[in-house]
Design a protein around this motif. Sequence first.
Motif, short mmCIF file in Angstrom:
data_model
loop_
_atom_site.label_atom_id
_atom_site.label_comp_id
_atom_site.label_asym_id
_atom_site.label_seq_id
_atom_site.Cartn_x
_atom_site.Cartn_y
_atom_site.Cartn_z
N VAL A 27 0.49 -9.59 0.96
CA VAL A 27 0.05 -8.78 -0.17
C VAL A 27 -1.00 -7.81 0.37
O VAL A 27 -2.02 -8.24 0.92
N GLU A 28 -0.76 -6.52 0.21
CA GLU A 28 -1.59 -5.51 0.88
C GLU A 28 -2.62 -4.86 -0.02
O GLU A 28 -3.43 -4.06 0.46
N ASN A 29 -2.58 -5.17 -1.32
CA ASN A 29 -3.56 -4.53 -2.20
C ASN A 29 -4.21 -5.57 -3.13
O ASN A 29 -3.84 -6.73 -3.14
N GLU A 30 -5.14 -5.12 -3.92
CA GLU A 30 -6.10 -5.99 -4.57
C GLU A 30 -5.54 -6.76 -5.77
O GLU A 30 -4.83 -6.20 -6.60
N ASP A 31 -5.92 -8.04 -5.85
CA ASP A 31 -5.66 -8.83 -7.05
C ASP A 31 -6.79 -8.69 -8.07
O ASP A 31 -6.57 -8.89 -9.26
N TYR A 32 -7.99 -8.34 -7.58
CA TYR A 32 -9.19 -8.40 -8.42
C TYR A 32 -10.16 -7.29 -8.05
O TYR A 32 -10.27 -6.91 -6.88
N VAL A 33 -10.85 -6.76 -9.06
CA VAL A 33 -11.93 -5.80 -8.82
C VAL A 33 -13.05 -6.06 -9.82
O VAL A 33 -12.81 -6.38 -10.98
N ASN A 34 -14.25 -5.96 -9.32
CA ASN A 34 -15.45 -6.02 -10.17
C ASN A 34 -16.29 -4.80 -9.80
O ASN A 34 -16.57 -4.56 -8.62
N CYS A 35 -16.67 -3.99 -10.79
CA CYS A 35 -17.31 -2.71 -10.50
C CYS A 35 -18.49 -2.45 -11.42
O CYS A 35 -18.39 -2.64 -12.64
N LEU A 36 -19.61 -2.04 -10.84
CA LEU A 36 -20.76 -1.57 -11.60
C LEU A 36 -20.66 -0.06 -11.76
O LEU A 36 -20.31 0.65 -10.81
N LEU A 37 -20.98 0.43 -12.95
CA LEU A 37 -20.85 1.85 -13.27
C LEU A 37 -22.19 2.43 -13.72
O LEU A 37 -22.94 1.78 -14.46
N ARG A 38 -22.45 3.65 -13.29
CA ARG A 38 -23.57 4.43 -13.82
C ARG A 38 -22.99 5.72 -14.41
O ARG A 38 -22.28 6.45 -13.73
N PHE A 39 -23.29 5.96 -15.68
CA PHE A 39 -22.77 7.13 -16.38
C PHE A 39 -23.77 8.28 -16.34
O PHE A 39 -24.98 8.07 -16.20
N ARG A 75 0.83 -1.22 0.00
CA ARG A 75 0.00 0.00 0.00
C ARG A 75 0.86 1.27 0.00
O ARG A 75 0.56 2.23 -0.69
N ALA A 76 1.93 1.24 0.79
CA ALA A 76 2.73 2.46 0.96
C ALA A 76 3.46 2.86 -0.31
O ALA A 76 3.70 4.04 -0.54
N ARG A 77 3.82 1.88 -1.14
CA ARG A 77 4.59 2.20 -2.35
C ARG A 77 3.82 1.95 -3.64
O ARG A 77 4.05 2.62 -4.64
N GLY A 78 2.91 0.99 -3.62
CA GLY A 78 2.14 0.68 -4.82
C GLY A 78 0.74 1.25 -4.82
O GLY A 78 0.10 1.34 -5.87
N GLY A 79 0.25 1.64 -3.62
CA GLY A 79 -1.12 2.11 -3.53
C GLY A 79 -2.09 0.97 -3.75
O GLY A 79 -1.90 -0.13 -3.23
N SER A 80 -3.12 1.22 -4.51
CA SER A 80 -4.05 0.14 -4.85
C SER A 80 -3.36 -0.82 -5.81
O SER A 80 -2.43 -0.44 -6.52
N GLY A 81 -3.81 -2.06 -5.83
CA GLY A 81 -3.17 -3.08 -6.64
C GLY A 81 -3.63 -3.04 -8.09
O GLY A 81 -3.26 -2.16 -8.86
N VAL A 82 -4.47 -4.01 -8.43
CA VAL A 82 -4.94 -4.07 -9.81
C VAL A 82 -5.80 -2.87 -10.17
O VAL A 82 -5.94 -2.52 -11.34
N LEU A 83 -6.33 -2.17 -9.17
CA LEU A 83 -7.10 -0.95 -9.45
C LEU A 83 -6.22 0.07 -10.17
O LEU A 83 -6.58 0.58 -11.23
N GLY A 84 -5.06 0.38 -9.58
CA GLY A 84 -4.20 1.38 -10.17
C GLY A 84 -3.51 0.89 -11.43
O GLY A 84 -3.27 1.65 -12.36
N ASP A 85 -3.17 -0.40 -11.46
CA ASP A 85 -2.39 -0.94 -12.57
C ASP A 85 -3.25 -1.13 -13.82
O ASP A 85 -2.92 -0.64 -14.90
N LEU A 86 -4.36 -1.84 -13.70
CA LEU A 86 -5.22 -2.12 -14.84
C LEU A 86 -6.55 -1.37 -14.77
O LEU A 86 -7.06 -0.90 -15.79
N GLY A 87 -7.10 -1.25 -13.57
CA GLY A 87 -8.39 -0.56 -13.43
C GLY A 87 -8.33 0.88 -13.90
O GLY A 87 -9.32 1.41 -14.43
N SER A 88 -7.18 1.54 -13.73
CA SER A 88 -7.05 2.92 -14.17
C SER A 88 -7.25 3.02 -15.69
O SER A 88 -7.86 3.97 -16.19
#
Length: 384
Positions: A241-253, A180-193
């Motif tokens: 491991v301190e951050n996420e391997d997986y995220v599933n998100c519903l979106l409303r635009f 968390r301190a150096r990578g922040g969020s896991g797959v959120l920041g890496d791929l989710g972004s």
Amino acid sequence: MVSTLGVAVVGFGWMGRVHTQAYIRVPHHFPHLPLRPALVAVADDVPGRAEEAARQYGFATAVRDWREVAADPRVGAVSIAAPNFLHREIGVAMAEAGKHIWIEKPVGLTVEDARAVAVAVAKSGVQGTVGFNYRSAPAVAAARELIASGGIGTVTHVRIRLFSDYAAHPESALTWRYERARGGSGVLGDLGSHGVDLARFLLGEIESLAADTAVFIPHRARPAGATAGHARATGGEPGPVENEDYVNCLLRFASGARGVLEACRVSVGEQNNYGFEVHGTEGAVFWDFRRMGELGVSRGTLYQDQPVSTLYVGPGHGEYGAFQPGAANAMGYDDLKVIEACHFLRSVAEGTAYGPTLEDAVHSAAALDAMSRSAQRRTWVDLR
């Protein structure tokens, strides 16, 4: 008349190499750009890495400390490809030193980090480009144009996927990416972004979201020394491991459309399975990064049993014409970074932003923070 812009690269892992190669290639593909990059300096704190980069690519100067780059009057623009926890400090310092910045996503660990860099860029009057490279794919540009023109009617829903196996091996080293301190969020920041940026690029602003996250490999071995990429570590001291391997998100635009964004870094059997399906009242578009030059398109008035055709992108789509003379000739990942380099240099030359900006990074980071809060609270989070 063509001018020369001194450029530097901070952080010389894989992404630093990609930026460097893009600078070298950009005059070949975009010969009419009014700026030509000159490789002035490279910085990396791993012993010997900067020197190796200078020997291989021809940087004039190799240093360990990025602060020497900020103080170098020869440098007019900087690529920031260092680990996430350094993005804010380096980005702000470079902007305040009057350097234009091309910075990799997610631009820090939090929305506050991204906003701090955006504010520094705005106050200093420099240009800032962010490494959301998938929007540079000509097929994505074609999809955006089709959607905006009403070619598939009113958009109803989208599904965006980013599945990879780069962290699937249980012996993958416990690098900064998992902290968390150096990578922040896991797959959120890496791929989710990237997923958030594609969603906004294609459909507009996200109004609210609800997310769930998980860690599937809770412990990894600490590496014995410096690492690059996604190295393995066997026999090292285990750590959490301190951050996420997986995220599933519903979106409303804001448009009323709905969406699903799913990303995972431990998907066995999936290598760079990135793409989207956008559905409208009169059709749909489909894109798979692994078939980057193809766009699936369904249009017409049948509604039920309406066929899907394949559009092979060509010189009329995005920046394709700078690379190939005719449709269906393949492009690759590194070509997308050459397009980014072109947009970055054009922004510097004209004083007008081209491509993804720091404001796009702020919007993406706000959505990622909202996903984390939603997963913790198990509720919808409003982004308005």
